[in-house]
Scaffold this motif. Structure first.
Motif: not given
Length: 150
Positions: A10, A43, A46, A67
């Motif tokens: 992230y 992305s 993730f 995060f």
């Protein structure tokens, strides 16, 4: 451990964007061509890892505080002013840091018989190793150059 992997992915996406926005010099064309695809790929990775965690009834980080707490990557506004080569080495070092957590995650997943997670993490490991190779090659470096422990 996989919470750390997720947090690193992230935060890394934000750092990649920072490089795309601020890189100057001869490295700019390489970054403008390659990094938008890296951001999209990270992305997707993730999201895929989050769903695999949910499949295993694991809790995932979902808020900025988590995060920030779990990531081992450091964000810093000063990077906007670094040279292109320094920015690319920052990316390489961040990828390398991620590998430490991924290898631990593989071992733990296998120990806990969470083989889907282990398989995914091994593929993530291989993808990241290739990114390190690609950027280091662009810089004219050996794969491990600049990654030695101090």
């Amino acid at each position: 451990m996989i919470g750390h992997v997720l947090a690193n992915l992230y935060i890394h996406q934000n750092k990649l964007r920072q490089v795309v926005y601020y890189i100057k010099g001869v490295e700019r064309s390489f970054v403008q061509e390659v990094f938008p695809e890296l951001i999209v790929k990270e992305s997707h990775l993730f999201d895929e890892l989050n769903y695999l965690m949910l499949d295993e009834d694991e809790v995932i980080p979902t808020i900025t505080e988590e995060f920030t707490q779990y990531s081992m990557l450091e964000e810093n506004g000063r990077l906007k002013y670094e040279t292109g080569k320094d920015l690319l080495m920052e990316v390489v070092k961040d990828f390398s840091t991620q590998l430490m957590f991924i290898t631990r995650g593989v071992r733990l997943s296998e120990d806990e018989s969470k083989f889907g997670l282990a398989k995914f993490l091994k593929q993530l490991y291989a993808w990241i190793k290739h990114q390190i190779y690609s950027i280091q090659s662009y810089l004219g470096h050996e794969v491990s150059e600049g990654l030695e422990e101090d």
